[in-house]
Design an enzyme around this catalytic site. Sequence first.
Site: not given
Length: 204
Positions: A84-86, A121
């Site tokens: 995940a990436d924020t 994402a």
Amino acid sequence: MIAPPNVLYLASKSPRRRELLRQIGVHFELLLLREKGERLDVDESPLPNELPRDYVMRVVRLKAEAARRTMRDRKLPERTILTADTTVTLEAAILGKPVHRADAVRMLEKLSGQTHQVLTAVAVADAKEVREALSTSFVTFEKMGADDIKRYVESGEPMDKAGGYAVQGLAAKYISKISGSYSGVMGLPLCETAKLLRQSGFAL
């Protein structure tokens, strides 16, 4: 060697993501993209004129692909991989993790009294493909005074957080409204994550 289908690899150092996965009963092992002395496989620098949405989706896919390579290079059991990436964005500007306290102050001054977007994402990689989803939320901050910002930065909480704050921590007292996914703002949107896992055949 094929592992049981109810255990996945989490390719993230984030304690929040571990907590959120446990919340929905997902069993996992950590798969760090680099061990001591290894080169970082994923360059998370935004490309010139890259939109925040495109940026976060590109980075999460790169993380998933790097994690799959790492799993195979280390000859680990084949398992489903979650990354995940924020990204925090205000007026199309990407606010990453503060590089120092002055940078955290700068970010919080921008967010003070404003509504910004949080894009998280998620990617789930299995043996066949990489599936992705995007969560978009809106967070509104109350106006923060200079002393408020100083105290918050001195707490140490803003460091290593996208946008310079943690919604589940001390920053909550400055947040007047959230529209979207609270878990997405934390760093892992659980509804989207569960859907991706089911699509990949992971047993929830």
